[in-house]
Design a protein around this motif. Structure first.
Motif, PDB file in Angstrom:
ATOM      1  N   GLN A  48       0.849  -1.194   0.000  1.00 12.81           N
ATOM      2  CA  GLN A  48       0.000   0.000   0.000  1.00 12.81           C
ATOM      3  C   GLN A  48       0.888   1.249   0.000  1.00 12.81           C
ATOM      4  O   GLN A  48       1.470   1.619   1.013  1.00 12.81           O
ATOM      5  CB  GLN A  48      -0.906   0.015   1.228  1.00 12.81           C
ATOM      6  N   TYR A  50       1.970   5.231  -0.032  1.00  9.40           N
ATOM      7  CA  TYR A  50       1.515   6.530   0.472  1.00  9.40           C
ATOM      8  C   TYR A  50       2.443   7.595  -0.103  1.00  9.40           C
ATOM      9  O   TYR A  50       3.573   7.296  -0.483  1.00  9.40           O
ATOM     10  CB  TYR A  50       1.550   6.582   2.005  1.00  9.40           C
ATOM     11  N   SER A  51       1.965   8.809  -0.153  1.00  9.09           N
ATOM     12  CA  SER A  51       2.812   9.895  -0.645  1.00  9.09           C
ATOM     13  C   SER A  51       3.842  10.266   0.409  1.00  9.09           C
ATOM     14  O   SER A  51       3.524  10.399   1.603  1.00  9.09           O
ATOM     15  CB  SER A  51       1.960  11.116  -1.013  1.00  9.09           C
ATOM     16  N   VAL A  75       4.829  -1.236  -8.424  1.00 11.31           N
ATOM     17  CA  VAL A  75       3.864  -0.261  -8.933  1.00 11.31           C
ATOM     18  C   VAL A  75       4.556   0.556 -10.027  1.00 11.31           C
ATOM     19  O   VAL A  75       5.708   0.956  -9.860  1.00 11.31           O
ATOM     20  CB  VAL A  75       3.384   0.666  -7.793  1.00 11.31           C
ATOM     21  N   ALA A  97      -1.032   7.584 -15.236  1.00 13.08           N
ATOM     22  CA  ALA A  97      -1.547   7.191 -13.914  1.00 13.08           C
ATOM     23  C   ALA A  97      -3.034   6.850 -13.972  1.00 13.08           C
ATOM     24  O   ALA A  97      -3.505   5.922 -13.311  1.00 13.08           O
ATOM     25  CB  ALA A  97      -1.282   8.308 -12.906  1.00 13.08           C
ATOM     26  N   SER A 100      -3.570   3.303 -15.008  1.00 10.54           N
ATOM     27  CA  SER A 100      -2.978   2.239 -14.203  1.00 10.54           C
ATOM     28  C   SER A 100      -3.992   1.643 -13.235  1.00 10.54           C
ATOM     29  O   SER A 100      -4.708   2.366 -12.525  1.00 10.54           O
ATOM     30  CB  SER A 100      -1.779   2.777 -13.417  1.00 10.54           C
ATOM     31  N   ASN A 102      -3.117  -0.605 -10.762  1.00 18.51           N
ATOM     32  CA  ASN A 102      -2.493  -0.833  -9.455  1.00 18.51           C
ATOM     33  C   ASN A 102      -1.939   0.441  -8.817  1.00 18.51           C
ATOM     34  O   ASN A 102      -1.110   0.376  -7.917  1.00 18.51           O
ATOM     35  CB  ASN A 102      -1.355  -1.851  -9.604  1.00 18.51           C
ATOM     36  N   GLY A 103      -2.377   1.604  -9.272  1.00 15.44           N
ATOM     37  CA  GLY A 103      -1.846   2.841  -8.748  1.00 15.44           C
ATOM     38  C   GLY A 103      -0.642   3.295  -9.551  1.00 15.44           C
ATOM     39  O   GLY A 103      -0.149   2.575 -10.426  1.00 15.44           O
ATOM     40  N   TYR A 104      -0.145   4.488  -9.244  1.00 16.16           N
ATOM     41  CA  TYR A 104       0.989   5.028  -9.988  1.00 16.16           C
ATOM     42  C   TYR A 104       1.791   5.934  -9.068  1.00 16.16           C
ATOM     43  O   TYR A 104       1.234   6.671  -8.253  1.00 16.16           O
ATOM     44  CB  TYR A 104       0.493   5.821 -11.203  1.00 16.16           C
ATOM     45  N   GLY A 129      -6.153  10.065  -5.077  1.00 13.18           N
ATOM     46  CA  GLY A 129      -5.446   8.790  -5.071  1.00 13.18           C
ATOM     47  C   GLY A 129      -5.086   8.252  -6.443  1.00 13.18           C
ATOM     48  O   GLY A 129      -4.613   7.115  -6.554  1.00 13.18           O
ATOM     49  N   THR A 130      -5.249   9.058  -7.482  1.00  6.58           N
ATOM     50  CA  THR A 130      -4.840   8.616  -8.819  1.00  6.58           C
ATOM     51  C   THR A 130      -3.325   8.420  -8.877  1.00  6.58           C
ATOM     52  O   THR A 130      -2.821   7.530  -9.561  1.00  6.58           O
ATOM     53  CB  THR A 130      -5.266   9.650  -9.884  1.00  6.58           C
ATOM     54  N   TYR A 132       0.480   8.700  -6.465  1.00  2.00           N
ATOM     55  CA  TYR A 132       1.223   8.885  -5.222  1.00  2.00           C
ATOM     56  C   TYR A 132       2.547   9.559  -5.572  1.00  2.00           C
ATOM     57  O   TYR A 132       3.099   9.331  -6.652  1.00  2.00           O
ATOM     58  CB  TYR A 132       1.488   7.551  -4.535  1.00  2.00           C
TER      59      TYR A 132
END
Length: 421
Positions: A48, A50-51, A75, A97, A100, A102-104, A129-130, A132
């Protein structure tokens, strides 16, 4: 006749790129960020992101850690340099992004240089949340990073690398990927100790050796010639500079001549004489003050002399007054007195001035009852007891004499004057 000869140049990837960590276990130093249950390790374990904002001096692995974590998270990510990359690149990254699943991750270097136009583009996608962001900066993010971005990120400070960290890392990397030259342990130690905690600078030195010195024995003289003065830490700007000035002032205040001289030397190598002068004067009047008032005047004279002779001769002048300041008695009684008075005024404790010390220079002053002032020079010892503070503060003591001979002597004299009335 053709005077130009074409030489074929083989461009190899720089060693810092080849040696860059691919996973967390490859990261040099920063043990405090990667303990068993640390935030970063849990983030990777739980898959997971986070920024994040990584903050610390140059060359200690901010971008490398970002890349290693992104690799471990598996990721997709893109690199973006806030100084040189344009808005079009950022827009393109955001479009990637959006696609994607699975996140970017956006790995943003020099985040403090991200202008408002790019921030406005990025912020909504950080918010939803598009994307990080793994950002890096050499400046204190609490001072320099836009609050809107900072509030969406976790700030992690990287610690400077020790020469042992760098030595061990170089040995490990050479064991994994042997070089074309032989480096003795003493040479590796010299490189590690001469690059002042900058691992990237150390790798660059090895890269130069491996490319240009394959046919010679590597000696300390060669290392010295390559490094030169390129690895003096510090500049006139940035958070590290303010840390240096703080350490200098606190060493003066703490009466430690060795530490004060060490930090003075760093400031002289940077060439920031203005900052030195300001710290010396501030320390004199804040921390020495009434315990040695004549020293304040001597420091001011020394500053004038130092500025007149300039670098490098000024170093002797500065060293002399720095040592004298460290050895001097200290008192912050004047500093505390004025600060306490300012605090009272800011807390709305502004009370009427007693009538007898208000302005009486105009004819109608008596009609306003502005009378009764006693002129001290009309009295013995040029002193007369009368009220100066407002009624509400009549017993207030802002000045508390310091525990030193000069202030105690002056305070005893004042007590003696008052006892005569």
């Amino acid at each position: 006749m053709n005077y130009h000869q074409c030489v074929k140049i083989t461009m190899n990837k720089p060693l810092p790129v080849l040696w860059r960590p691919k996973k967390i276990s490859d990261v040099v130093g920063q043990k405090h960020l990667f303990s068993e249950n640390s935030f970063l390790n849990r983030m990777v374990k739980c898959h997971q992101p986070y920024s994040l904002i990584f903050y610390g001096p140059p060359g200690i692995g901010k971008t490398s850690i970002s890349l290693a974590i992104a690799n471990e998270l598996n990721v997709p990510f893109s690199l973006f340099n806030a100084v040189i990359d344009d808005k079009a690149k950022l827009v393109n990254i955001i479009e990637l992004a959006k696609k994607s699943i699975n996140g970017y991750i956006l790995i943003c270097e020099e985040i403090h240089r991200l202008n408002k136009d790019k921030q406005d583009i990025l912020l909504p996608f950080l918010e939803n949340g598009t994307i990080y962001i793994f950002a890096s900066t050499t400046e204190n993010p609490y001072f320099i990073v836009n609050p809107a971005i900072r509030s969406r990120c976790h700030i992690l400070e990287l610690k400077p690398l020790t020469s042992t960290d760098i030595y061990d890392a170089i040995k490990h990397k050479i064991a994994e990927n042997p070089l074309d030259v032989k480096l003795t342990d003493d040479i590796i130690k010299m490189i590690a100790e001469s690059t002042n905690g900058d691992f990237r600078a150390a790798i660059n030195v090895i890269d130069i050796i491996n490319t240009l010195y394959k046919d010679v024995e590597i000696t300390p003289l060669i290392i010295q010639q390559i490094i030169g003065n390129n690895c003096v830490i510090g500049s006139k700007y940035g958070d590290s500079h303010y840390d240096l000035l703080s350490a200098f002032h606190k060493s003066l205040r703490g009466s430690d001549p060795d530490a004060a001289i060490y930090y003075l030397a760093q400031l002289l190598l940077i060439g920031d004489l203005v900052a030195i002068n300001r710290r010396l004067l501030a320390c004199c009047y804040e921390d020495i003050g009434l315990a040695n008032p004549s020293l304040c005047a001597r420091v001011s004279q020394a500053i004038n002399a130092a500025m007149m002779v300039g670098i490098p001769e000024c170093k002797q002048i500065y060293a002399t007054v720095v040592i004298e300041m460290c050895l001097s008695l200290k008192s912050n009684s004047a500093y505390m007195a004025i600060n306490n008075a300012i605090v009272d005024i800011q807390n709305k404790k502004q009370y009427p001035i007693p009538n007898h010390i208000k302005d009486q220079s105009y004819k109608s002053a008596k009609k306003l009852n502005r009378t009764g002032y006693k002129y001290p020079h009309d009295y013995e010892n040029n002193y007369v007891q009368q009220q100066y503070l407002p009624n509400a503060l009549i017993d207030k003591k802002y000045y508390i004499p310091g525990n030193n001979q000069i202030e105690q002597k002056l305070n005893s004299w004042l007590k003696w004057l008052k006892s005569k009335k």
